[in-house]
Design a protein around this motif. Structure first.
Motif, mmCIF file in Angstrom:
data_model
loop_
_atom_site.group_PDB
_atom_site.id
_atom_site.type_symbol
_atom_site.label_atom_id
_atom_site.label_comp_id
_atom_site.label_asym_id
_atom_site.label_seq_id
_atom_site.Cartn_x
_atom_site.Cartn_y
_atom_site.Cartn_z
ATOM 1 N N VAL A 184 0.837 -1.210 0.000
ATOM 2 C CA VAL A 184 0.000 0.000 0.000
ATOM 3 C C VAL A 184 0.865 1.251 0.000
ATOM 4 N N LEU A 185 1.968 1.233 0.762
ATOM 5 C CA LEU A 185 2.852 2.403 0.800
ATOM 6 C C LEU A 185 3.609 2.603 -0.507
ATOM 7 N N LEU A 186 3.910 1.506 -1.202
ATOM 8 C CA LEU A 186 4.672 1.614 -2.442
ATOM 9 C C LEU A 186 3.814 1.974 -3.649
ATOM 10 N N GLN A 187 2.500 1.874 -3.505
ATOM 11 C CA GLN A 187 1.640 2.192 -4.636
ATOM 12 C C GLN A 187 1.680 3.680 -4.951
ATOM 13 N N SER A 188 1.804 3.981 -6.216
ATOM 14 C CA SER A 188 1.827 5.367 -6.673
ATOM 15 C C SER A 188 0.409 5.915 -6.725
#
Length: 270
Positions: A38-42
């Motif tokens: 979730v944190l890595l999603q742009s």
């Protein structure tokens, strides 16, 4: 198995220091993986007005064709709309970059120069890395510390075909097939915790590594999809529109006589 097979009695410390830790670590790693993804999603890219108009024009034409055989649009209006879309597709009026000119008219789009395609490939690579690295670490941890451990006995009978799956890392042909080794317990958790992840994180979670492994295009060996060539799509759609004009059937055709026949005010047609 013979009737003289000796039963195994496991030390309770194996349950407390091997079985429970492996299960707990895999659950926590799955939850951590979900939040890392979730944190890595742009953030979603903003689609330009021209690109949205290009997509909606194609969708409008497809809906018009899909309802041709039972259309609520009168024939004159249907023909007018179909001809307008056909002329626009032929001239390239709906293309986001405008009508093709010169040598670029037949050149397919380059996926390397498409920012959306590059972002999609990078997002897929990030998800694969977040999936593979923790699983490699967990498997190495189990192989190093718990190799050859027998953890649990399943409470239901199984055939010998399950022996190689449930007793990996243990070379004992006489052991009951229901006993599960530490490495096999890892694989059972790897493929069987999706229900628990759905209960904790919801249906749209990124914790299930087995789902990403089976759904990944890289795992299946399929090439990455490139950008759509709307110039070719519009050309094919123009031909489909011309064909569907001959299949048009207005639902209001002869509706007054059909209503009168339904209520017995007009003799039925034979």
């Amino acid at each position: 198995m013979s009737n003289n097979a000796v039963s195994l009695y496991l030390d309770p410390q194996i349950r407390d220091w091997v079985l429970f830790p492996i299960t707990l670590v895999m659950i926590l790693v799955g939850i951590l993986r979900h939040y890392v993804v979730v944190l890595l999603q742009s953030p979603p890219k903003v689609v330009s007005k021209a690109a949205m108009r290009e997509q909606r024009a194609l969708t409008r034409s497809q809906i018009l064709r899909a309802t041709a055989s039972n259309s609520p649009i009168p024939p004159s209006y249907y023909t007018s709309i179909s001809q307008h879309l056909s002329d626009a597709f032929a001239s390239g009026a709906y293309l986001k970059d405008g009508p093709p000119k010169g040598d670029n008219a037949s050149a397919p789009p380059n996926p390397i120069t498409d920012p959306a395609a590059m972002d999609g490939m990078m997002a897929g690579m990030k998800t694969q890395m977040v999936m593979m690295v923790p699983q490699m670490v967990i498997m190495g941890w189990i192989n190093f510390f718990f190799q050859g451990f027998v953890l649990i006995k399943l409470p239901f009978p199984l055939t010998l075909g399950f022996k190689s799956m449930l007793q990996r890392g243990i070379e004992t042909p006489d052991m009951d097939v229901r006993w599960v080794s530490s490495l096999s317990w890892y694989f059972l958790n790897f493929f069987g915790l999706n229900g628990l992840y759905r209960l904790i994180l919801g249906d749209a979670n990124s914790a299930d590594s087995s789902r990403d492994m089976t759904a990944s295009p890289f795992a299946a060996g399929a090439p990455a999809a490139g950008p759509q060539d709307f110039a070719k799509l519009f050309k094919a759609e123009k031909d489909n529109l011309e064909f569907s004009e001959g299949l048009h059937n207005w639902v209001g055709n002869d509706v007054e006589n059909r209503v009168l026949r339904k209520y017995g005010k007009l003799a039925p047609a034979y």
